[in-house]
Design a protein around this motif. Sequence first.
Motif, PDB file in Angstrom:
ATOM      1  N   ASP A   1     -10.050  -9.699  -6.225  1.00 11.22           N
ATOM      2  CA  ASP A   1     -11.454  -9.888  -5.848  1.00 11.22           C
ATOM      3  C   ASP A   1     -12.369  -9.018  -6.721  1.00 11.22           C
ATOM      4  N   ILE A   2     -11.931  -7.800  -6.996  1.00  9.48           N
ATOM      5  CA  ILE A   2     -12.718  -6.907  -7.861  1.00  9.48           C
ATOM      6  C   ILE A   2     -12.796  -7.480  -9.271  1.00  9.48           C
TER       7      ILE A   2
ATOM      8  N   LYS B   1     -15.311 -10.339  -9.249  1.00  7.19           N
ATOM      9  CA  LYS B   1     -16.661  -9.783  -9.196  1.00  7.19           C
ATOM     10  C   LYS B   1     -17.066  -9.222 -10.565  1.00  7.19           C
TER      11      LYS B   1
ATOM     12  N   TYR C   1       0.830  -1.212   0.000  1.00  7.63           N
ATOM     13  CA  TYR C   1       0.000   0.000   0.000  1.00  7.63           C
ATOM     14  C   TYR C   1       0.860   1.257   0.000  1.00  7.63           C
TER      15      TYR C   1
ATOM     16  N   THR D   1      -2.878  -5.981  -5.624  1.00  8.75           N
ATOM     17  CA  THR D   1      -3.304  -6.497  -4.327  1.00  8.75           C
ATOM     18  C   THR D   1      -4.334  -7.613  -4.487  1.00  8.75           C
ATOM     19  N   LYS D   2      -4.523  -8.343  -3.390  1.00  9.92           N
ATOM     20  CA  LYS D   2      -5.557  -9.376  -3.328  1.00  9.92           C
ATOM     21  C   LYS D   2      -6.937  -8.759  -3.562  1.00  9.92           C
ATOM     22  N   GLU D   3      -7.152  -7.561  -3.020  1.00 11.34           N
ATOM     23  CA  GLU D   3      -8.454  -6.906  -3.184  1.00 11.34           C
ATOM     24  C   GLU D   3      -8.752  -6.618  -4.648  1.00 11.34           C
ATOM     25  N   GLU D   4      -7.730  -6.287  -5.426  1.00  9.09           N
ATOM     26  CA  GLU D   4      -7.945  -6.033  -6.846  1.00  9.09           C
ATOM     27  C   GLU D   4      -8.329  -7.312  -7.586  1.00  9.09           C
TER      28      GLU D   4
END
Length: 414
Positions: free
Chosen positions: A400-401, A404, A14, A395-398
């Motif tokens: 996930d996006i 989705k 980050y 990132t892991k969150e990206e």
Amino acid sequence: MITTVALREELDVYSIRKQFPVLSREVKGKPLVYLDNAATTQKPQVVIDALVDYYSNYNANIHRGIHTLAEEATASFESTRDAVTRFINAPSREQIIFTRGATESINLVAYTWGRQNIKAGDEIIISAMEHHSNIVPWQMLCEEKGAVLKVIPFNGAGELRMDVFEELISPKTKLVSIVHVSNSLGTVNPVKDIIEKAHQAGAIVVVDGAQSTVHLDIDVQAMDCDFFVFSGHKLYGPTGTGVLYGKQHLLESMPPFLGGGEMIKEVSFEKTTYNDLPYKFEAGTPNIADVVALKTAFEFINGVGKQKIREHENALLIYATKQLEMIPQLKIIGQAKEKVSVISFVLDNIHPQDAGILLDNSGIAVRTGHHCTQPCMNIFGIPGTIRASFAVYNTKEEIDILVKGLHKAIKMLS
């Protein structure tokens, strides 16, 4: 090798993201999720600052001027050559040639060494997963010289058939040009083994490192390649920069690629004598500012640490592979045991471009199409893929996006 491990946060991703201005922007009202790093990486602020600093403070032509700005520009330009020498462990700085990119570097070898050494009946070997820039120059050379182009196939996982390579290589083989890491499959090829076998047959080897240089530790001496090429824009550096490394005796034996200023010692209407390495291959005013800033990109990578970057990207690759495999309508193309951070996939009855457009509407940047590897796509019997490729700032969150967004695209397009 891909192994089952949890996503490691051994680097502060980050904080790293904050160094890349473009990652804070929105696309179509959504935060940018940039997953097209195999095409080009984004640039950290320090690289952008290096470009601005050159143009703001010491913009001048290099090598021939004696005034202060020219000397400062020359010193900065040549310090990048030293940085490249260290980055790939070249024996000497004279073996580092600056070009516009990997494509120009390959063409340089084809037009100089190739035209000088390839004759009718000779054979050149490439692989079926090559980028067009490592196919077309050799096709052109074979057509001109009456040589034969042979192709190493790959298996269903996207791994080279080394048994077939051993059958293809012969005393007629003069050159093998092989991609280190496939841009469309992520496969890491066994280049050291290929080089050893090619040298046993008396052939020289060109390694296309456009995708590998940012991910893997490169040691051209340990690899023992004859030529190695890469582009700066794929390792957080500016566009329009590239490198050709060559063994010194080969570079010295090759004729110049372009004629003009800097590549000469003396010119008369009767005869021209050429400059020493590396300048023999760097005719005209080079891309000074971007080469200067390229050094800063190496410093950025070294500062973060290549091993940490590689571990982070590998963890992202493992996580993304698991998440994508849970989508029933999705098929991953290329599942080699040795991969870097590239995942190509197709969706049932959905054209990659249609999915790419819908993902872009959600701020997600992926690459769709054949990725300049049409022969590779033809072998799989598909027009192209959707390709997600990861870098140090992802990132892991990206991921996930992305997952989705794919579910949304499947629902809308099915």
